[in-house]
Write a protein that holds these residues in place. Structure first.
Motif, PDB file in Angstrom:
ATOM      1  N   LEU A  46       0.839  -1.198   0.000  1.00  0.00           N
ATOM      2  CA  LEU A  46       0.000   0.000   0.000  1.00  0.00           C
ATOM      3  C   LEU A  46       0.875   1.248   0.000  1.00  0.00           C
ATOM      4  N   ALA A  47       1.917   1.241   0.790  1.00  0.00           N
ATOM      5  CA  ALA A  47       2.861   2.364   0.820  1.00  0.00           C
ATOM      6  C   ALA A  47       3.962   2.207  -0.223  1.00  0.00           C
ATOM      7  N   ALA A  48       4.435   0.979  -0.437  1.00  0.00           N
ATOM      8  CA  ALA A  48       5.574   0.747  -1.335  1.00  0.00           C
ATOM      9  C   ALA A  48       5.266   1.117  -2.783  1.00  0.00           C
ATOM     10  N   LYS A  49       4.054   0.858  -3.229  1.00  0.00           N
ATOM     11  CA  LYS A  49       3.694   1.203  -4.613  1.00  0.00           C
ATOM     12  C   LYS A  49       3.783   2.710  -4.832  1.00  0.00           C
ATOM     13  N   VAL A  50       3.299   3.466  -3.880  1.00  0.00           N
ATOM     14  CA  VAL A  50       3.348   4.921  -3.984  1.00  0.00           C
ATOM     15  C   VAL A  50       4.796   5.396  -3.934  1.00  0.00           C
ATOM     16  N   GLU A  51       5.594   4.806  -3.060  1.00  0.00           N
ATOM     17  CA  GLU A  51       6.994   5.206  -2.947  1.00  0.00           C
ATOM     18  C   GLU A  51       7.753   4.936  -4.244  1.00  0.00           C
ATOM     19  N   ARG A  52       7.463   3.853  -4.923  1.00  0.00           N
ATOM     20  CA  ARG A  52       8.145   3.582  -6.202  1.00  0.00           C
ATOM     21  C   ARG A  52       7.828   4.665  -7.228  1.00  0.00           C
ATOM     22  N   ILE A  53       6.618   5.122  -7.260  1.00  0.00           N
ATOM     23  CA  ILE A  53       6.239   6.206  -8.178  1.00  0.00           C
ATOM     24  C   ILE A  53       6.950   7.498  -7.780  1.00  0.00           C
ATOM     25  N   GLU A  54       6.924   7.796  -6.478  1.00  0.00           N
ATOM     26  CA  GLU A  54       7.588   9.020  -5.993  1.00  0.00           C
ATOM     27  C   GLU A  54       9.077   9.016  -6.322  1.00  0.00           C
TER      28      GLU A  54
END
Length: 101
Positions: free
Chosen positions: A89-97
């Protein structure tokens, strides 16, 4: 597993005084928060992360909470089923960031 879901009431009896559905939606969010399942609530969807049984139980209970306040309920659900991956849930967003930096 990550699930994005939206549950909302239908019917004239389920509309708040201001014309919205916030009371019924708040009942669903209350269930999600009490569940202990990793979650994130946005303006359009609530995201849950966990195993199939625990996530689907929360979706069911949140839907039941809305159904207690409305004669009809709409449920939209999307799932990303990827065994062996947690914390996405957090890791997917962090990869985009990381690509945006």
């Amino acid at each position: 597993m990550i699930v994005a879901f939206s549950v909302s009431p239908s019917g004239a009896d389920s509309v708040d005084a201001d014309g919205g559905m916030s009371e019924a939606v708040a009942a669903a969010v209350r269930v999600v928060r009490a569940s202990g399942v990793t979650h994130q609530t946005t303006a359009m969807f609530t995201y849950l992360e966990g195993d199939w049984d625990e996530v689907m139980a929360v979706v069911r209970d949140a839907t039941d909470a809305v159904a207690a306040l409305a004669p009809r309920v709409s449920l939209v659900l999307k799932a990303d089923i990827r065994p062996g991956f947690d914390g996405q849930l957090a890791a997917k967003v962090e990869r985009i960031e990381s690509h945006l930096r």
